[in-house]
Design a protein around this motif. Structure first.
Motif, PDB file in Angstrom:
ATOM      1  N   PRO A  54       0.810  -1.228   0.000  1.00 32.08           N
ATOM      2  CA  PRO A  54       0.000   0.000   0.000  1.00 32.08           C
ATOM      3  C   PRO A  54       0.841   1.276   0.000  1.00 32.08           C
ATOM      4  O   PRO A  54       0.483   2.253  -0.664  1.00 32.08           O
ATOM      5  N   LEU A  55       1.959   1.265   0.725  1.00 36.34           N
ATOM      6  CA  LEU A  55       2.802   2.458   0.774  1.00 36.34           C
ATOM      7  C   LEU A  55       3.364   2.776  -0.599  1.00 36.34           C
ATOM      8  O   LEU A  55       3.401   3.945  -1.011  1.00 36.34           O
ATOM      9  N   ARG A  56       3.803   1.760  -1.325  1.00 40.56           N
ATOM     10  CA  ARG A  56       4.342   1.992  -2.666  1.00 40.56           C
ATOM     11  C   ARG A  56       3.288   2.647  -3.557  1.00 40.56           C
ATOM     12  O   ARG A  56       3.584   3.556  -4.336  1.00 40.56           O
ATOM     13  N   ALA A  57       2.053   2.190  -3.442  1.00 42.46           N
ATOM     14  CA  ALA A  57       0.974   2.776  -4.241  1.00 42.46           C
ATOM     15  C   ALA A  57       0.689   4.211  -3.799  1.00 42.46           C
ATOM     16  O   ALA A  57       0.486   5.105  -4.633  1.00 42.46           O
ATOM     17  N   HIS A  58       0.680   4.454  -2.493  1.00 38.46           N
ATOM     18  CA  HIS A  58       0.401   5.797  -1.975  1.00 38.46           C
ATOM     19  C   HIS A  58       1.460   6.811  -2.429  1.00 38.46           C
ATOM     20  O   HIS A  58       1.146   7.991  -2.633  1.00 38.46           O
ATOM     21  N   GLU A  60       2.705   7.211  -5.131  1.00 39.67           N
ATOM     22  CA  GLU A  60       2.384   7.712  -6.464  1.00 39.67           C
ATOM     23  C   GLU A  60       1.210   8.691  -6.426  1.00 39.67           C
ATOM     24  O   GLU A  60       0.874   9.297  -7.441  1.00 39.67           O
ATOM     25  N   ASP A  61       0.594   8.846  -5.263  1.00 39.52           N
ATOM     26  CA  ASP A  61      -0.560   9.731  -5.084  1.00 39.52           C
ATOM     27  C   ASP A  61      -0.065  11.053  -4.493  1.00 39.52           C
ATOM     28  O   ASP A  61       0.260  11.135  -3.308  1.00 39.52           O
ATOM     29  N   LEU A  62      -0.006  12.089  -5.312  1.00 38.91           N
ATOM     30  CA  LEU A  62       0.594  13.347  -4.866  1.00 38.91           C
ATOM     31  C   LEU A  62      -0.186  13.996  -3.730  1.00 38.91           C
ATOM     32  O   LEU A  62       0.404  14.623  -2.849  1.00 38.91           O
ATOM     33  N   ASP A  63      -1.498  13.862  -3.732  1.00 36.17           N
ATOM     34  CA  ASP A  63      -2.293  14.444  -2.642  1.00 36.17           C
ATOM     35  C   ASP A  63      -1.975  13.743  -1.326  1.00 36.17           C
ATOM     36  O   ASP A  63      -1.771  14.390  -0.287  1.00 36.17           O
ATOM     37  N   TRP A  64      -1.954  12.422  -1.358  1.00 34.88           N
ATOM     38  CA  TRP A  64      -1.630  11.664  -0.144  1.00 34.88           C
ATOM     39  C   TRP A  64      -0.212  11.966   0.306  1.00 34.88           C
ATOM     40  O   TRP A  64       0.053  12.173   1.503  1.00 34.88           O
ATOM     41  N   LEU A  65       0.693  12.005  -0.642  1.00 36.06           N
ATOM     42  CA  LEU A  65       2.091  12.262  -0.312  1.00 36.06           C
ATOM     43  C   LEU A  65       2.267  13.641   0.304  1.00 36.06           C
ATOM     44  O   LEU A  65       2.993  13.814   1.285  1.00 36.06           O
ATOM     45  N   GLY A  66       1.581  14.648  -0.252  1.00 35.11           N
ATOM     46  CA  GLY A  66       1.690  15.994   0.293  1.00 35.11           C
ATOM     47  C   GLY A  66       1.157  16.096   1.706  1.00 35.11           C
ATOM     48  O   GLY A  66       1.769  16.725   2.573  1.00 35.11           O
ATOM     49  N   ALA A  67       0.002  15.465   1.955  1.00 42.24           N
ATOM     50  CA  ALA A  67      -0.575  15.497   3.303  1.00 42.24           C
ATOM     51  C   ALA A  67       0.330  14.785   4.301  1.00 42.24           C
ATOM     52  O   ALA A  67       0.519  15.249   5.441  1.00 42.24           O
TER      53      ALA A  67
END
Length: 264
Positions: A54-58, A60-67
């Motif tokens: 799940p972390l690897r997938a997250h 790639e998610d810029l919104d999740w990564l920014g938060a």
């Protein structure tokens, strides 16, 4: 604690409590995990978000990564007020407390040596930008498109020779402006380095990515004793008035990311 362990930073033991309302990643308040002469500042995070898959997938998610990055930074900022932390990489996660303790034991010597070097010091960032001008922007756009500048109203188009002379003059002015900007940045860096125990020159920021106007000339980090920080900031503030056509930006004080030896 159940769930995975998210590690923000490694510190020496510190007695000042963190703000009671402080929360970190996943909205969980950070806790201290003491192990010998070291403290790992940790939080509980859910496996459904922070296990390897799940972390690897997250990531790639810029919104999740920014938060997640903002929550991580909130904890580091709070630590910087009460101690000199050694920040770890974003999303440094272990299965349980035992995994964190094993990491502390394996890297104890390196952690202690780095913490001694960072103790009582903070990182300041200084950037210098060449301010964009309207004429320069138009000229660059015209050159990039291959178009010739439009002739003034009521005036016949100039000869090819006039056009070439105009372009040479523009290039010369641009080169001279760039040389002045580089010289200013060099002198500023030398002056600021006098207050710093260590420095890092980072690659210039890409304006298309940073969205900062102008061209980045200097992008530097300075490891400054807290006792010298006021004088360091005052020097930057005084210098801003000596740089027509340039913009000087100061950020910090930060935990010493650039000097921790940890990956960003």
């Amino acid at each position: 604690m159940s769930g995975l362990r998210y590690v923000y930073a490694v510190c020496r033991p510190f007695g000042t409590p963190l703000p009671a309302q402080l929360t970190g990643v996943a909205g969980v308040p950070p806790k201290q995990l003491v192990h010998g002469d070291l403290v790992a500042v940790v939080g509980q995070v859910p496996a459904e978000d922070f296990a390897e898959g799940p972390l690897r997938a997250h990531l790639e998610d810029l919104d999740w990564l920014g938060a997640t990055a903002r929550a991580h930074q909130n904890v580091i900022d709070a630590l910087t007020v009460v101690t000199s932390p050694l920040p770890l990489r974003l999303a440094t996660v272990f299965r349980d407390d035992s995994g964190v303790r094993s990491m502390l034991e394996e890297r104890e010597e390196t952690f202690l040596r780095t913490l001694d070097r960072l103790d009582g010091r903070v990182e300041w960032g200084v950037k210098v930008y060449s301010e964009p001008t309207e004429d320069a922007g138009k000229a660059e756009a015209a050159e990039g498109s291959g178009a010739r500048p439009a002739s003034p109203p009521g005036r016949a188009a100039g000869s090819g020779r006039d056009y070439l002379r105009q372009r040479r003059n523009q290039r010369k002015e641009s080169e001279e402006k760039w040389e002045r900007a580089e010289e200013f940045s060099r002198r500023l860096h030398e002056s600021l380095s006098g207050y710093a125990e260590d420095t890092r020159i980072h690659a210039p920021q890409n304006s298309a990515l940073s969205r900062a106007p102008g061209r980045n000339i200097l992008n530097a980090a300075y490891l400054v004793p807290r006792t010298e920080s006021e004088a360091f900031v005052e020097l930057v503030d005084r210098t801003k008035d000596d740089a027509p056509g340039l913009r000087v930006e100061l950020t910090g004080p930060w935990a010493a990311y650039s000097f921790s030896g940890e990956d960003a």
